[in-house]
Design a protein around this motif. Structure first.
Motif, PDB file in Angstrom:
ATOM      1  N   ARG A 144     -35.313 -29.826  24.869  1.00 23.65           N
ATOM      2  CA  ARG A 144     -35.252 -29.169  23.548  1.00 23.65           C
ATOM      3  C   ARG A 144     -33.881 -28.536  23.316  1.00 23.65           C
ATOM      4  O   ARG A 144     -33.303 -28.626  22.245  1.00 23.65           O
ATOM      5  N   LEU A 145     -33.384 -27.873  24.359  1.00 24.97           N
ATOM      6  CA  LEU A 145     -32.094 -27.185  24.203  1.00 24.97           C
ATOM      7  C   LEU A 145     -30.951 -28.187  24.031  1.00 24.97           C
ATOM      8  O   LEU A 145     -30.055 -27.991  23.220  1.00 24.97           O
ATOM      9  N   ARG A 146     -31.054 -29.293  24.760  1.00 19.58           N
ATOM     10  CA  ARG A 146     -30.009 -30.308  24.638  1.00 19.58           C
ATOM     11  C   ARG A 146     -29.980 -30.858  23.209  1.00 19.58           C
ATOM     12  O   ARG A 146     -28.909 -31.102  22.643  1.00 19.58           O
ATOM     13  N   ALA A 147     -31.147 -30.984  22.634  1.00 25.61           N
ATOM     14  CA  ALA A 147     -31.213 -31.477  21.252  1.00 25.61           C
ATOM     15  C   ALA A 147     -30.547 -30.478  20.291  1.00 25.61           C
ATOM     16  O   ALA A 147     -30.017 -30.847  19.251  1.00 25.61           O
ATOM     17  N   ILE A 148     -30.550 -29.206  20.662  1.00 21.73           N
ATOM     18  CA  ILE A 148     -29.946 -28.178  19.792  1.00 21.73           C
ATOM     19  C   ILE A 148     -28.431 -28.086  20.009  1.00 21.73           C
ATOM     20  O   ILE A 148     -27.657 -28.087  19.058  1.00 21.73           O
ATOM     21  N   VAL A 149     -28.021 -27.994  21.255  1.00 22.30           N
ATOM     22  CA  VAL A 149     -26.599 -27.686  21.529  1.00 22.30           C
ATOM     23  C   VAL A 149     -25.789 -28.916  21.946  1.00 22.30           C
ATOM     24  O   VAL A 149     -24.572 -28.826  22.123  1.00 22.30           O
ATOM     25  N   GLY A 150     -26.450 -30.054  22.127  1.00 27.95           N
ATOM     26  CA  GLY A 150     -25.723 -31.251  22.544  1.00 27.95           C
ATOM     27  C   GLY A 150     -25.452 -31.228  24.043  1.00 27.95           C
ATOM     28  O   GLY A 150     -25.644 -30.200  24.710  1.00 27.95           O
ATOM     29  N   GLU A 151     -24.970 -32.343  24.539  1.00 26.03           N
ATOM     30  CA  GLU A 151     -24.725 -32.496  25.982  1.00 26.03           C
ATOM     31  C   GLU A 151     -23.745 -31.439  26.496  1.00 26.03           C
ATOM     32  O   GLU A 151     -23.947 -30.838  27.552  1.00 26.03           O
ATOM     33  N   ARG A 152     -22.699 -31.184  25.713  1.00 26.69           N
ATOM     34  CA  ARG A 152     -21.649 -30.233  26.095  1.00 26.69           C
ATOM     35  C   ARG A 152     -22.148 -28.807  26.239  1.00 26.69           C
ATOM     36  O   ARG A 152     -21.581 -27.983  26.951  1.00 26.69           O
ATOM     37  N   GLY A 153     -23.198 -28.517  25.485  1.00 24.68           N
ATOM     38  CA  GLY A 153     -23.663 -27.132  25.426  1.00 24.68           C
ATOM     39  C   GLY A 153     -24.696 -26.781  26.482  1.00 24.68           C
ATOM     40  O   GLY A 153     -25.168 -25.643  26.536  1.00 24.68           O
ATOM     41  N   LEU A 154     -25.066 -27.750  27.323  1.00 24.73           N
ATOM     42  CA  LEU A 154     -26.064 -27.470  28.360  1.00 24.73           C
ATOM     43  C   LEU A 154     -25.449 -27.763  29.721  1.00 24.73           C
ATOM     44  O   LEU A 154     -25.135 -28.901  30.042  1.00 24.73           O
ATOM     45  N   VAL A 155     -25.253 -26.736  30.513  1.00 21.75           N
ATOM     46  CA  VAL A 155     -24.554 -26.894  31.790  1.00 21.75           C
ATOM     47  C   VAL A 155     -25.560 -26.849  32.931  1.00 21.75           C
ATOM     48  O   VAL A 155     -26.286 -25.851  33.091  1.00 21.75           O
ATOM     49  N   THR A 156     -25.593 -27.907  33.734  1.00 22.65           N
ATOM     50  CA  THR A 156     -26.504 -27.926  34.883  1.00 22.65           C
ATOM     51  C   THR A 156     -25.749 -28.185  36.189  1.00 22.65           C
ATOM     52  O   THR A 156     -26.292 -27.982  37.269  1.00 22.65           O
ATOM     53  N   ASP A 157     -24.498 -28.612  36.071  1.00 23.25           N
ATOM     54  CA  ASP A 157     -23.704 -28.927  37.259  1.00 23.25           C
ATOM     55  C   ASP A 157     -23.473 -27.655  38.095  1.00 23.25           C
ATOM     56  O   ASP A 157     -22.900 -26.679  37.610  1.00 23.25           O
ATOM     57  N   PRO A 158     -23.911 -27.672  39.358  1.00 20.69           N
ATOM     58  CA  PRO A 158     -23.809 -26.448  40.177  1.00 20.69           C
ATOM     59  C   PRO A 158     -22.389 -25.889  40.274  1.00 20.69           C
ATOM     60  O   PRO A 158     -22.201 -24.667  40.274  1.00 20.69           O
ATOM     61  N   ASP A 159     -21.382 -26.764  40.332  1.00 17.83           N
ATOM     62  CA  ASP A 159     -20.003 -26.265  40.441  1.00 17.83           C
ATOM     63  C   ASP A 159     -19.568 -25.557  39.166  1.00 17.83           C
ATOM     64  O   ASP A 159     -18.877 -24.537  39.210  1.00 17.83           O
ATOM     65  N   ALA A 160     -19.983 -26.109  38.030  1.00 20.90           N
ATOM     66  CA  ALA A 160     -19.623 -25.482  36.755  1.00 20.90           C
ATOM     67  C   ALA A 160     -20.404 -24.179  36.570  1.00 20.90           C
ATOM     68  O   ALA A 160     -19.903 -23.213  35.978  1.00 20.90           O
ATOM     69  N   LEU A 161     -21.610 -24.137  37.121  1.00 18.14           N
ATOM     70  CA  LEU A 161     -22.432 -22.918  36.971  1.00 18.14           C
ATOM     71  C   LEU A 161     -21.966 -21.777  37.882  1.00 18.14           C
ATOM     72  O   LEU A 161     -22.061 -20.604  37.516  1.00 18.14           O
TER      73      LEU A 161
END
Ligand code: FAD
Ligand code: ZN
Length: 486
Positions: free
Chosen positions: A15-32
């Motif tokens: 649902r969140l990806r549909a709202i913010v797009g791929e760029r707006g959802l961070v799951t990569d552990p290094d980026a987090l």
């Protein structure tokens, strides 16, 4: 309890990806990773993902989706907060909502002396946007290159210019906030006068993200400084420091904009650890004050006023040495040294920090008393009491003896008991500008009056009945209804 299983998070992620797009959802552990640890490296959190909405509508939809799923949220700005409020807890069940992409300056209204900015604007960028138009946004603090205005608002930040311009709360005319159910509450009219019932914006300022997500604010501007004069002076005792403060305020025509205490021990730590820090005076003294006069008039005569203030203070015997910055670069150096006291302590290793306030009339006495009590029990540990004493605020930190941290952490609770005990005796506050977060919530429960606590809990309950917004700050227990009606 909501369903907190992994599949539920998978649905929410979609649902969140549909709202913010791929760029707006961070799951990569290094980026987090950098977003899951606080600046002081005391709190390490976990999260299923970090959302980075770029518009108010996206924030609203994100919050509504999380609320729908019964998942709690932690708002995050520049992650420079000092009380652990900006990172999720260890459960891995809180969604991190980072506001960094919501960073437009919406409007600068010269005639109204206001700037309307989104929450993710970096403080230094707002200062620059104002300066580019001949205006001043006076909030100024060591983290200004990375903290965001949403974080400044949520912690009611103070900093170096409170003396003249007030803290964050005094610099706001209106807010836009996404409430815990996703609705947007907005008052960005920019009015200086508006007595129409409760002033709701003040609920969200200093709320540490516990009542909603601030998405924008309309801030006060002032005429830019056309003249400023900075001096660093040396003094033998704290009663002289506070006598100088009074004299400088009175004799400058109220143009004193900063008055910062810098103890020798803090300067030593800065010189030892921070590249570029320079000792401005040849001799060593126990106390130093950095003071600044400023005015929007270019011919304000501030240099003469400062000289007059310091000459009188020499004659009184309060000031024993000093230097007035001859150039902007020299003034910058002096401020660099002031901020290097913070960095010096960090690079030095362990320290126990307290951010406390008392009335300015009791400041000198307070520091002397607390220091004497600590010295009696812990003669080898070093007190670094520095900062905005012109606001009655002192960062009362304790460092171990040079090179010996043995048993230091274990002594921490005793230090804190002495400092906070003295604060209570002097009628002060256990958190002057850094807030409560997770670090001081037990202490708040201890020292706040039952009526204070009950009102705060009732407000939390009214605005965030499902306890979804940053549930681990301010309160010791989750503020549920049953908890409320003890
Ligand atoms: P964060 O650390 O990201 O968040 C702080 C709190 O606000 C958290 O509870 C978070 O959930 C909440 N939050 C953040 N953004 C939002 C939003 N948009 N909506 C709702 N809630 C939100 N502080 C002072 O007051 N005076 C100082 O002089 C000072 N000097 C500092 C010097 C240094 C070197 C450092 C590292 C920090 C200093 N601080 C100071 C503390 C810190 O910079 C301030 O608390 C700052 O206001 C935090 O802003 P931030 O964007 O980093 O917020
Ligand atoms: Zn400070």
């Amino acid at each position: 309890m909501p369903d907190q299983t992994r599949p539920a998070f998978q649905d929410l992620a979609d649902r969140l990806r549909a709202i913010v797009g791929e760029r707006g959802l961070v799951t990569d552990p290094d980026a987090l990773a950098p977003h899951l640890i606080d600046w002081r490296r005391r709190y390490f959190g976990r999260t299923p993902f970090m959302v980075r909405p770029a518009t108010v509508d996206e924030v609203s939809a994100v919050v509504a989706a999380c609320a729908d799923a019964g998942v709690s949220m932690v708002p995050q700005g520049g992650n420079t907060g000092l009380v652990g409020g900006s990172v999720p807890d260890e459960t891995g069940l809180q969604v991190l909502v980072n506001l960094g992409r919501l960073n437009r300056v919406r409007e600068l209204d010269r005639a109204n002396y206001t700037i309307t900015v989104e929450a993710g604007c970096i403080l230094a960028d707002i200062q620059q946007a104002a300066a580019a138009d001949g205006m001043l946004f006076p909030l100024s603090l060591g983290a200004e290159g990375s903290c965001q205005i949403g974080g400044n608002l949520s912690t009611n930040a103070g900093g170096n210019a409170v003396l003249h311009y007030g803290n964050m709360r005094d610099l706001v005319l209106g807010l836009e906030v996404v409430l815990p159910d996703g609705r947007v509450w907005q008052d960005l009219r920019g009015l200086r006068k508006d007595n129409t019932g409760y002033d709701l914006k003040h609920l969200f300022i200093g709320a540490e993200g516990s009542l909603g997500i601030i998405t924008a604010a309309i801030l006060k501007l002032f005429p830019a400084h056309a003249d400023s004069q900075t001096a660093l002076v040396a003094l033998h005792d704290l009663s002289s420091v506070m006598a100088l403060f009074d004299a400088a305020r009175r004799r400058s025509g109220d143009q004193l904009v900063a008055f910062e205490l810098m103890p020798r021990v803090g300067i030593d730590l800065a010189l030892q650890h921070v590249t570029g820090a320079i000792d401005p005076l040849e001799e060593r003294y126990p106390h130093y004050v950095l003071l600044e006069l400023a005015s929007s008039r270019s011919e304000a005569g501030l240099r003469a006023a400062l000289e007059e203030i310091l000459e009188a203070a020499f004659e009184e015997g309060w000031v024993v040495d000093g230097t007035i910055a001859a150039t902007e670069e020299q003034a910058r150096q002096l401020w660099f040294l002031r901020e290097a006291i913070v960095e010096g302590q960090r690079l030095n290793g362990a320290s126990i920090k307290h951010d406390v306030s008392v009335k300015t009339s009791r400041m000198g006495d307070f520091i002397d008393t607390a220091k004497a009590r600590l010295a009696e029990r812990f003669p080898d540990d070093r007190v670094v009491a520095f900062g905005h004493v012109g606001d009655g605020n002192v960062h009362f930190n304790i460092c171990p003896p040079a090179g010996d941290e043995t048993g230091f952490a274990e002594r921490g609770p005793a230090f804190t008991e002495i400092v906070f005990g003295t604060v209570a005796e002097f009628g002060g506050s256990i958190s002057a500008e850094h807030g409560i977060g997770r670090l001081r919530r037990e202490k708040l429960a201890d020292v706040a009056s039952p009526v204070d606590l009950e009102l705060m809990r009732r407000i939390k309950q009214a605005v965030d009945p499902a306890n979804l917004m940053n549930p681990h700050v301010l309160f010791v227990e989750p503020s549920t209804g049953s908890d409320l009606d003890r």
